[in-house]
Scaffold this motif. Structure first.
Motif, PDB file in Angstrom:
ATOM      1  N   THR A  61       3.312   9.522  10.902  1.00 53.34           N
ATOM      2  CA  THR A  61       2.379  10.524  11.395  1.00 53.34           C
ATOM      3  C   THR A  61       1.066  10.358  10.642  1.00 53.34           C
ATOM      4  O   THR A  61       1.053   9.957   9.477  1.00 53.34           O
ATOM      5  CB  THR A  61       2.913  11.958  11.193  1.00 53.34           C
ATOM      6  N   TRP A  62      -0.034  10.658  11.327  1.00 55.61           N
ATOM      7  CA  TRP A  62      -1.348  10.453  10.730  1.00 55.61           C
ATOM      8  C   TRP A  62      -2.382  11.234  11.528  1.00 55.61           C
ATOM      9  O   TRP A  62      -2.065  11.816  12.565  1.00 55.61           O
ATOM     10  CB  TRP A  62      -1.704   8.957  10.707  1.00 55.61           C
ATOM     11  N   THR A  81       0.862  -1.178   0.000  1.00 54.72           N
ATOM     12  CA  THR A  81       0.000   0.000   0.000  1.00 54.72           C
ATOM     13  C   THR A  81       0.897   1.225   0.000  1.00 54.72           C
ATOM     14  O   THR A  81       1.692   1.426   0.917  1.00 54.72           O
ATOM     15  CB  THR A  81      -0.895   0.017   1.248  1.00 54.72           C
ATOM     16  N   GLU A  82       0.807   2.032  -1.043  1.00 53.12           N
ATOM     17  CA  GLU A  82       1.700   3.157  -1.191  1.00 53.12           C
ATOM     18  C   GLU A  82       1.262   4.322  -0.317  1.00 53.12           C
ATOM     19  O   GLU A  82       0.084   4.572  -0.111  1.00 53.12           O
ATOM     20  CB  GLU A  82       1.743   3.612  -2.663  1.00 53.12           C
ATOM     21  N   LEU A  83       2.247   5.073   0.179  1.00 50.81           N
ATOM     22  CA  LEU A  83       2.007   6.288   0.932  1.00 50.81           C
ATOM     23  C   LEU A  83       2.530   7.465   0.123  1.00 50.81           C
ATOM     24  O   LEU A  83       3.489   7.348  -0.622  1.00 50.81           O
ATOM     25  CB  LEU A  83       2.709   6.229   2.286  1.00 50.81           C
ATOM     26  N   ASP A  84       1.907   8.620   0.288  1.00 50.49           N
ATOM     27  CA  ASP A  84       2.353   9.783  -0.472  1.00 50.49           C
ATOM     28  C   ASP A  84       3.593  10.385   0.181  1.00 50.49           C
ATOM     29  O   ASP A  84       4.119   9.906   1.165  1.00 50.49           O
ATOM     30  CB  ASP A  84       1.236  10.819  -0.613  1.00 50.49           C
ATOM     31  N   GLU A  85       4.082  11.484  -0.401  1.00 50.80           N
ATOM     32  CA  GLU A  85       5.274  12.134   0.117  1.00 50.80           C
ATOM     33  C   GLU A  85       4.933  13.238   1.099  1.00 50.80           C
ATOM     34  O   GLU A  85       5.802  13.968   1.550  1.00 50.80           O
ATOM     35  CB  GLU A  85       6.101  12.705  -1.054  1.00 50.80           C
ATOM     36  N   GLY A  86       3.653  13.423   1.432  1.00 49.65           N
ATOM     37  CA  GLY A  86       3.267  14.427   2.412  1.00 49.65           C
ATOM     38  C   GLY A  86       3.388  13.891   3.811  1.00 49.65           C
ATOM     39  O   GLY A  86       4.001  12.857   4.064  1.00 49.65           O
ATOM     40  N   ASP A  94       7.870  16.906   9.376  1.00 53.19           N
ATOM     41  CA  ASP A  94       9.237  16.820   8.847  1.00 53.19           C
ATOM     42  C   ASP A  94      10.270  16.900   9.969  1.00 53.19           C
ATOM     43  O   ASP A  94      11.265  16.163   9.972  1.00 53.19           O
ATOM     44  CB  ASP A  94       9.476  17.943   7.837  1.00 53.19           C
ATOM     45  N   ASP A  95      10.041  17.783  10.926  1.00 52.72           N
ATOM     46  CA  ASP A  95      10.985  17.939  12.033  1.00 52.72           C
ATOM     47  C   ASP A  95      10.991  16.695  12.926  1.00 52.72           C
ATOM     48  O   ASP A  95      12.047  16.302  13.441  1.00 52.72           O
ATOM     49  CB  ASP A  95      10.638  19.177  12.852  1.00 52.72           C
ATOM     50  N   LEU A  96       9.836  16.066  13.115  1.00 53.58           N
ATOM     51  CA  LEU A  96       9.792  14.815  13.869  1.00 53.58           C
ATOM     52  C   LEU A  96      10.561  13.714  13.138  1.00 53.58           C
ATOM     53  O   LEU A  96      11.271  12.915  13.758  1.00 53.58           O
ATOM     54  CB  LEU A  96       8.341  14.384  14.091  1.00 53.58           C
ATOM     55  N   ALA A  97      10.432  13.692  11.813  1.00 53.26           N
ATOM     56  CA  ALA A  97      11.139  12.683  11.027  1.00 53.26           C
ATOM     57  C   ALA A  97      12.652  12.852  11.144  1.00 53.26           C
ATOM     58  O   ALA A  97      13.401  11.871  11.108  1.00 53.26           O
ATOM     59  CB  ALA A  97      10.702  12.755   9.573  1.00 53.26           C
TER      60      ALA A  97
END
Length: 249
Positions: A46-47, A4-9, A211-214
């Motif tokens: 994240t979600w 299942t693909e995830l987007d880049e957001g 992004d900062d969490l990543a």
């Protein structure tokens, strides 16, 4: 293997069937189980829930921590997660993060206080890139102007830790106040305040925050394998969607 693909957001671009609240919660445990069995490694994602949702802690008492009548009248579903802590309200405007960490890589986090310290100082660092004045208070709360906007919980298994939490940035605070009864366990800094006086949104850009969490925890999950989906689906059918499990306390 099909994935299942995830987007880049910042959020998962997954089919609607996997966005049901029970499935979103089950995915956290599925990633933990897969890591524990050696089928995958540590993970970070994240979600958000697509609608207001009450989530009980593993041992929460539903009639003590929530206004179940209000939730029923307004069609707000109540679920239970696999980790400890008190009940929360998620939904649009509430960024959820989930991280699975290896005890082999970070052995000190096998102790609960060390796990809180390890994760929350990294979440704090990510948040402070936008709001330097944010503080870590209580055991694992983040506060802005002495009001809470992030609560967190964990589950420790033999070889891994699941740590996940909420970050309110544009949540419906009235919904939070109406759905939750007075918290059974309170940090000293709360000073007896009700939810309306204690909880707040922090003015954060959620995309930047994700992004900062990543940067703190590693690249987010971009693909969910069939095996993870199968684990989560089984967990939903056996527990997360079952009233005798959701309302067992």
């Amino acid at each position: 293997m099909r994935r299942t693909e995830l987007d880049e957001g910042r959020f998962e671009a997954i089919p609607d069937a996997l966005r049901a609240p029970a499935m979103l919660l089950a995915l956290d445990e599925a990633f933990l189980m897969a890591a524990e069995d050696g089928d995958t490694g540590p993970s970070f994602r994240t979600w958000e829930f697509t609608r207001p949702t009450v989530v009980l802690g593993r041992s929460s008492k539903v009639d003590r921590e929530t206004d179940r009548d209000h939730c029923d009248r307004h069609g707000i579903e109540i679920y239970r997660r696999c980790s400890g802590g008190a009940s929360i309200v998620g939904g649009p405007g509430c960024l959820m993060y989930s991280v699975v960490l290896s005890l082999e890589q970070f052995p000190r986090i096998a102790k609960i206080d060390q796990a809180h310290d390890f994760v929350m100082h990294r979440v704090l660092a990510a948040v402070q890139r936008q709001l330097p004045e944010v503080r870590l208070q209580g055991i694992c709360d983040l506060t802005w102007r002495d009001r809470k906007f992030s609560g967190n919980a964990l589950r420790i298994t033999r070889r891994h830790v699941l740590y996940h939490g909420t970050i309110l940035y544009a949540a419906d605070l009235h919904c939070v106040e109406r759905c939750l009864d007075f918290a059974p366990r309170q940090p000293d800094y709360r000073r007896g305040r009700d939810h309306g006086s204690f909880v707040t949104n922090a003015p954060l850009d959620p995309t930047r925050l994700a992004d900062d969490l990543a940067e703190q925890f590693g690249p987010p999950v971009r693909q969910i394998t069939d095996a993870i989906v199968a684990r989560a689906t089984e967990l939903v059918s056996k527990r997360y969607s079952c009233e005798d499990w959701r309302f067992r306390h």
